[in-house]
Motif scaffolding. Structure first.
Motif, PDB file in Angstrom:
ATOM      1  N   MET B   1     -16.311  -4.693 -13.374  1.00  0.00           N
ATOM      2  CA  MET B   1     -16.137  -4.853 -11.890  1.00  0.00           C
ATOM      3  C   MET B   1     -14.427  -5.121 -11.734  1.00  0.00           C
ATOM      4  N   TRP B   4     -13.201  -1.564 -10.654  1.00  0.00           N
ATOM      5  CA  TRP B   4     -13.767  -1.343  -9.300  1.00  0.00           C
ATOM      6  C   TRP B   4     -12.831  -2.209  -8.174  1.00  0.00           C
ATOM      7  N   PHE B   5     -12.485  -3.288  -8.749  1.00  0.00           N
ATOM      8  CA  PHE B   5     -11.560  -4.239  -7.781  1.00  0.00           C
ATOM      9  C   PHE B   5     -10.154  -3.555  -7.673  1.00  0.00           C
ATOM     10  N   PHE B   7      -9.396  -0.556  -8.105  1.00  0.00           N
ATOM     11  CA  PHE B   7      -9.630   0.682  -7.377  1.00  0.00           C
ATOM     12  C   PHE B   7      -9.640   0.428  -5.815  1.00  0.00           C
ATOM     13  N   VAL B   8     -10.400  -0.504  -5.576  1.00  0.00           N
ATOM     14  CA  VAL B   8     -10.472  -0.867  -4.059  1.00  0.00           C
ATOM     15  C   VAL B   8      -9.351  -1.425  -3.661  1.00  0.00           C
ATOM     16  N   THR B  11      -7.050   1.795  -3.088  1.00  0.00           N
ATOM     17  CA  THR B  11      -7.315   2.609  -1.890  1.00  0.00           C
ATOM     18  C   THR B  11      -7.050   1.851  -0.504  1.00  0.00           C
ATOM     19  N   LEU B  12      -7.362   0.444  -0.512  1.00  0.00           N
ATOM     20  CA  LEU B  12      -6.864  -0.196   0.727  1.00  0.00           C
ATOM     21  C   LEU B  12      -5.360  -0.101   0.737  1.00  0.00           C
ATOM     22  N   ALA B  14      -3.447   2.298  -0.024  1.00  0.00           N
ATOM     23  CA  ALA B  14      -3.092   3.598   0.269  1.00  0.00           C
ATOM     24  C   ALA B  14      -3.284   3.658   1.884  1.00  0.00           C
ATOM     25  N   ILE B  15      -4.718   3.244   2.313  1.00  0.00           N
ATOM     26  CA  ILE B  15      -4.837   3.347   3.715  1.00  0.00           C
ATOM     27  C   ILE B  15      -3.736   2.591   4.507  1.00  0.00           C
ATOM     28  N   ALA B  18      -0.670   4.490   4.615  1.00  0.00           N
ATOM     29  CA  ALA B  18      -0.738   5.611   5.457  1.00  0.00           C
ATOM     30  C   ALA B  18      -0.668   5.406   6.898  1.00  0.00           C
ATOM     31  N   GLN B  23       2.971   5.255  11.696  1.00  0.00           N
ATOM     32  CA  GLN B  23       3.649   4.584  12.768  1.00  0.00           C
ATOM     33  C   GLN B  23       5.260   5.039  12.791  1.00  0.00           C
ATOM     34  N   ASP B  24       5.531   5.248  11.631  1.00  0.00           N
ATOM     35  CA  ASP B  24       7.046   5.135  11.535  1.00  0.00           C
ATOM     36  C   ASP B  24       7.518   6.807  11.690  1.00  0.00           C
TER      37      ASP B  24
END
Lengths: 352, 352
Positions: B1, B4-5, B7-8, B11-12, B14-15, B18, B23-24
């Motif tokens: 886990m 996984w944590f 990784f999550v 990814t968060l 990274a979002i 992005a 906005q920049d």
């Protein structure tokens, strides 16, 4: 685990979407923020990088920098214009980095003296109560913004300052007080009427003290067709610009041009003015690829001549050399092709 | 886990990055893709939306559309230019949607007839072997691109076609063969020398058949200072444009202007030409906010007059009405303020 899996898939999709979205946009610049100790505030800066800036097939190059006032009004067309004018093979100007400066307190930053005025529409309102901060603003550009740009970007030691109205007033004030700060100054319909034409007096003082303007500096002043404006309270606009022109034209050391734009008003003159100004500032930069076939030495001669004129070193860019080499190759000018390959190897030894 | 944590979290992040990145950026357009059955290929289209397009504080409005050829060369400054020229309170043009069309087979799409030529530099090379497809390309714009734009965007029934060189040739050919297709046509240094000046013959044929050009259409032709060009193989460029001018100027029904640009060459004339062209096409659009204080009825009169001149309905935009109302309010013109509130409620009943 099933939910975790869904969540991860979803986030991956979101990243993918965000990336796709970014690729689907036409981007002309990026926003940066610079904290200024001098002004005691954050300043938003918009940066345009030339098309070849991140081209991995060439060696990293340095580019001249244009500092553009009133960034929020002028940045977008201006950025596109520099790309348009610097397209090979017939580039009128080198590729440039454009630094748009967004306003916070425009009157404070761009006016050289404190000078208040009652509103002509409502006498209860006092205008320009926060004026007089331009010396500070020049200090911000010189001591904080320029070092930031040079640290973060590949900036050449050649810069241009561009302003309109109060921004034009600021450009001329900076030229008079810190002539070494920029290589060229552009003032579109500058508000030289400011504070009983204080900059006209400063110009006279400057020439009395220094006898002449510094060599190898350029100043381009545009004047709008302000017939409409004459009826308004700032009707001494035209008169002040004319007065400035008369004084400066008497002094031949400056690369100076004044241009009146028929049919352009105060609010529109910057668009054609900025275009003509860049062509003036970089006059002599443009070379003719066809002449190099029989006289390849001309390329370096012309760059040397231009560099001498403006007092800063300009060399043919690697993309331009590639275009020249391709032209020589496809038209069978073998000797010239070899010649320019050697020029390229000399100027860009770590050719990829 | 634990993995996984991580990784999550990653990814968060990274979002988040992005989104922050998007906005920049200074974005002037978005890329779209249209599959054309007529041309049997995908076409990349660059769309610029005006600043107020997604402004939630006003009612959704419709905007005139400018179709810009050679999108990849002209889009960025052009998009910025339309925003610059449409800034209230002294807008010279309405806010516009700009549709930049990127090239695939430029010669095929923009030339009206099949006409080959040996290369003047290398006679083994045949130029323009794929020419002659402009009728098809007009069909693509009319039957595929325009419906796509009108379906996806809030497009007004008023459009302008803008081209340069072969694109100018295409604009004039479209005007002669489908005069109803656009309200205004802009041809920068058009290649009217094409195929033994075939469009000069077509212009004569048109006038012989129709006697006069359609009313309420505009055509703006720019001509570069092609002294340099005279030495090249397309030296009949200037002559052909002059010939076209003579024929068209004899026919007074068209809102036509020809302008020669001193010091501009074939490659640069589009920049100042496109600016002057828009000011010509929208001549009479600009109104003077100061005149409305004492004569509020003038606003609608002037919009009606302009609409009659160009044969399409233009009404004051909601943002412009807001600027007018604010001006009347802050200067104490109570009656006019009420007048313009009523105009706004009439034109934009669902005011938010």
């Amino acid at each position: 685990m099933n939910n975790w899996f869904k969540f991860v898939c979803f986030t991956l999709l979101a990243i993918f979407n965000a990336k796709i979205n970014a690729q689907d946009k036409i981007i002309v610049g990026e926003k940066e923020s610079v904290f200024s100790k001098i002004l005691n505030e954050n300043r938003e800066i918009w940066i345009h990088l030339p098309k070849t800036y991140n081209d991995n097939s060439i060696n990293p190059a340095k580019y001249p920098v244009i500092y553009l006032l009133d960034g929020e009004i002028n940045f977008e067309y201006y950025a596109g214009m520099t790309d348009f004018l610097s397209k090979p093979p017939y580039a009128d100007i080198p590729e440039c980095i454009v630094v748009g400066i967004k306003n916070t307190e425009r009157t404070r930053d761009l006016t050289p003296t404190k000078s208040q005025k009652k509103s002509p529409v409502n006498p209860n309102i006092t205008l320009f109560s926060d004026s007089g901060g331009s010396e500070n603003f020049t200090k911000f550009i010189q001591e904080e913004l320029k070092p930031f740009i040079h640290k973060k970007y590949r900036a050449q030691d050649y810069s241009v300052l561009v302003g309109h109205s109060f921004g034009g007033l600021f450009a001329i004030h900076t030229f008079l007080t810190h002539p070494e700060a920029f290589n060229a100054y552009v003032a579109n319909d500058p508000s030289l009427w400011w504070d009983n034409k204080v900059l006209i007096s400063k110009t006279k003082d400057y020439l009395e003290k220094n006898k002449k303007f510094p060599a190898k500096k350029s100043l381009y002043v545009t004047q709008a067709d302000n017939e409409e404006q004459q009826k308004n309270w700032d009707s001494d606009m035209t008169q002040a610009i004319d007065e400035f022109r008369t004084i400066v034209e008497k002094n031949g050391t400056l690369n100076y041009k004044h241009r009146f734009f028929e049919g352009e008003v105060h609010g529109t003159v910057s668009y054609p003015g900025n275009y003509e100004a860049l062509k003036f500032v970089f006059k002599g930069f443009r070379t003719n690829i066809k002449e190099f076939a029989k006289n390849p030495g001309l390329l370096e001669e012309e760059y040397k001549r231009f560099s001498d004129t403006v007092g800063a070193e300009f060399i043919p860019s690697e993309p331009y050399l590639n275009v020249i080499i391709k032209f020589m190759k496809s038209n069978g000018f073998k000797e010239s092709e070899t010649y320019f390959m050697n020029v390229k190897n000399k100027l860009y030894p770590k050719t990829k």
